[in-house]
Write a protein that holds these residues in place. Structure first.
Motif, short mmCIF file in Angstrom:
data_model
loop_
_atom_site.label_atom_id
_atom_site.label_comp_id
_atom_site.label_asym_id
_atom_site.label_seq_id
_atom_site.Cartn_x
_atom_site.Cartn_y
_atom_site.Cartn_z
N ASP A 1 -46.26 1.69 55.11
CA ASP A 1 -47.50 1.01 55.52
C ASP A 1 -48.58 2.04 55.85
O ASP A 1 -48.46 2.78 56.83
CB ASP A 1 -47.21 0.12 56.73
CG ASP A 1 -48.42 -0.70 57.16
OD1 ASP A 1 -49.49 -0.54 56.55
OD2 ASP A 1 -48.28 -1.48 58.12
N VAL A 2 -49.62 2.11 55.04
CA VAL A 2 -50.72 3.05 55.27
C VAL A 2 -52.02 2.29 55.50
O VAL A 2 -53.11 2.79 55.21
CB VAL A 2 -50.87 4.04 54.09
CG1 VAL A 2 -49.69 4.99 54.04
CG2 VAL A 2 -51.00 3.29 52.76
N SER A 3 -51.92 1.08 56.03
CA SER A 3 -53.11 0.28 56.31
C SER A 3 -53.95 0.92 57.41
O SER A 3 -53.42 1.62 58.28
CB SER A 3 -52.72 -1.14 56.72
OG SER A 3 -51.89 -1.12 57.87
N SER B 1 -51.20 2.11 46.23
CA SER B 1 -52.34 1.20 46.05
C SER B 1 -52.70 0.64 47.41
O SER B 1 -51.85 0.05 48.08
CB SER B 1 -51.98 0.05 45.09
OG SER B 1 -52.96 -0.97 45.15
N ASN B 2 -53.93 0.85 47.84
CA ASN B 2 -54.34 0.36 49.15
C ASN B 2 -54.23 -1.16 49.22
O ASN B 2 -53.72 -1.73 50.19
CB ASN B 2 -55.77 0.81 49.46
CG ASN B 2 -56.18 0.46 50.88
OD1 ASN B 2 -55.40 0.63 51.81
ND2 ASN B 2 -57.39 -0.03 51.07
N SER B 3 -54.67 -1.84 48.17
CA SER B 3 -54.61 -3.31 48.15
C SER B 3 -53.21 -3.81 47.84
O SER B 3 -52.83 -4.93 48.21
CB SER B 3 -55.58 -3.86 47.10
OG SER B 3 -55.14 -3.50 45.80
N GLY C 1 -51.71 -0.61 51.77
CA GLY C 1 -52.39 -1.04 52.98
C GLY C 1 -52.17 -2.52 53.25
O GLY C 1 -52.74 -3.08 54.18
N ASN C 2 -51.33 -3.16 52.42
CA ASN C 2 -51.05 -4.58 52.55
C ASN C 2 -49.55 -4.81 52.38
O ASN C 2 -49.05 -4.90 51.25
CB ASN C 2 -51.84 -5.38 51.51
CG ASN C 2 -51.60 -6.87 51.64
OD1 ASN C 2 -50.86 -7.33 52.51
ND2 ASN C 2 -52.22 -7.64 50.75
N LEU D 1 -46.98 -5.35 45.30
CA LEU D 1 -46.39 -4.01 45.20
C LEU D 1 -45.40 -3.77 46.33
O LEU D 1 -44.29 -3.27 46.10
CB LEU D 1 -47.50 -2.95 45.23
CG LEU D 1 -47.05 -1.49 45.13
CD1 LEU D 1 -46.23 -1.25 43.87
CD2 LEU D 1 -48.26 -0.55 45.17
N ALA D 2 -45.78 -4.13 47.55
CA ALA D 2 -44.89 -3.93 48.70
C ALA D 2 -43.63 -4.78 48.57
O ALA D 2 -42.52 -4.34 48.90
CB ALA D 2 -45.63 -4.28 49.99
#
Length: 329
Positions: free
Chosen positions: A146-148, A104-106, A131-132, A137-138
């Motif tokens: 980390d794929v931000s 999930s990006n967010s 991305g956060n 989730l993180a």
């Protein structure tokens, strides 16, 4: 809706190049995030006794599907579960022996966050790609990748572009790291792809497609050049092997040898083949991969090979047309 008054002379190439540059920068930024969390994610997956379950919503789901497929084809059993469907029965596909990768990006996608308590209650380790790094989730994951990204390639900043590319590349990095850790081989890969040309190249052996028995072009070494030419014509492989009285391979005579012989103006009816053949010549063993035969022919610029067993005895012959028919080329 599109703007009918927009200029017709848009610079499509400039837009494309800008998108590529932004996505390239997003990929380059990943290099600094291959860290302890990445190693931890690999360790958790290596210790997994079940399967890797990948989940994600929307575009993240599409990327998750591809990551699961890549893992599965490179030695890490994996499949994709849609998070929305997981809330309506598909949680039964996940066990405590599995590892879950949630994307999930967010880091706060509703459908994904909803199933987090169930995953935790089940005891399946959770790896996140977000991305956060401060997202729920993180925080719930044993390792967060980390794929931000600094910016999306989409000029509106709305369509997932750089972020999905970064996630896909991180997934590939994970799959490759696991592949190498497992000692996954080309033959292992072929067993996951038996139906395509790749599988044929990696699984098919010379013995599977070579000519044997009476189909092998072969003449005694005292045969005349004309007799050897008749054998080449009969068998249609563009060459003949030459054997001694015990049937041992002593040489080959090919189309190339014929061209060189004709330049010498020799009598084809009296010249013995042993005087014009290529002694020994290049051979390949029957248990080698057909792809190796192809590489050898390409390297030496030849179209056919005698095939021998481990003791060097002639057992077959193969040419480029055989490889083509078998789908190796």
């Amino acid at each position: 809706m599109t703007d009918s008054n927009a200029p017709a002379n848009r610079d499509f190439c400039a837009s494309a190049l800008r998108a590529i540059r932004i996505e390239r920068e997003a990929i380059e930024a990943l290099e600094h995030r291959i860290n302890g969390d990445f190693s931890r994610a690999c360790e958790v997956i290596m210790a997994c006794k079940g399967r890797v379950v990948v989940t994600g919503m929307g575009k993240s789901g599409h990327i998750g599907n591809k990551i699961a497929a890549t893992l599965a084809s490179t030695g890490t059993p994996a499949f994709f579960v849609h998070p929305g469907e997981a809330s309506h029965g598909d949680m039964g596909m996940i066990t405590s022996q599995d590892v879950v990768i949630a994307i999930s990006n967010s880091g706060s996608t509703g459908e994904v966050v909803t199933i987090l308590p169930l995953i935790k209650r089940m005891g399946a380790p959770l790896i996140s790609m977000t991305g956060n790094p401060d997202s729920v989730l993180a925080r719930e994951a044993v390792a967060n990748l980390d794929v931000s990204v600094a910016t999306e390639a989409c000029p509106l900043g709305l369509a997932p572009t750089s972020s999905t590319t970064a996630t896909l590349v991180m997934g590939d990095a994970l799959a490759v790291a696991l592949l190498e850790a497992r000692g996954f081989s080309a033959e292992d890969f072929a067993f996951s792809h038996p139906g395509g040309s790749l599988g044929r190249r990696l699984l098919l052996h010379v013995s599977d497609i070579m000519h044997t028995g009476d189909q092998i072009p072969s003449v005694p070494e005292d045969t005349t050049l004309s007799g050897a030419l008749l054998e080449i014509s009969r068998k249609g492989l563009g060459m003949t092997t030459v054997v001694d009285s015990k049937g041992n391979l002593v040489g080959v005579f090919t189309d190339g040898d014929l061209r060189r012989t004709l330049d010498k103006s020799l009598d084809v009816h009296t010249t013995p083949i042993r005087d014009v053949m290529t002694r020994k010549g290049t051979t390949i063993e029957a248990d080698h991969l057909a792809a190796e035969a192809l590489n050898l022919m390409d390297e030496l610029k030849i179209n056919a090979l005698p095939v021998t067993d481990s003791d060097g005895r002639l057992v077959g012959a193969i040419n480029m047309h055989d490889l083509l028919r078998a789908g190796v080329i």
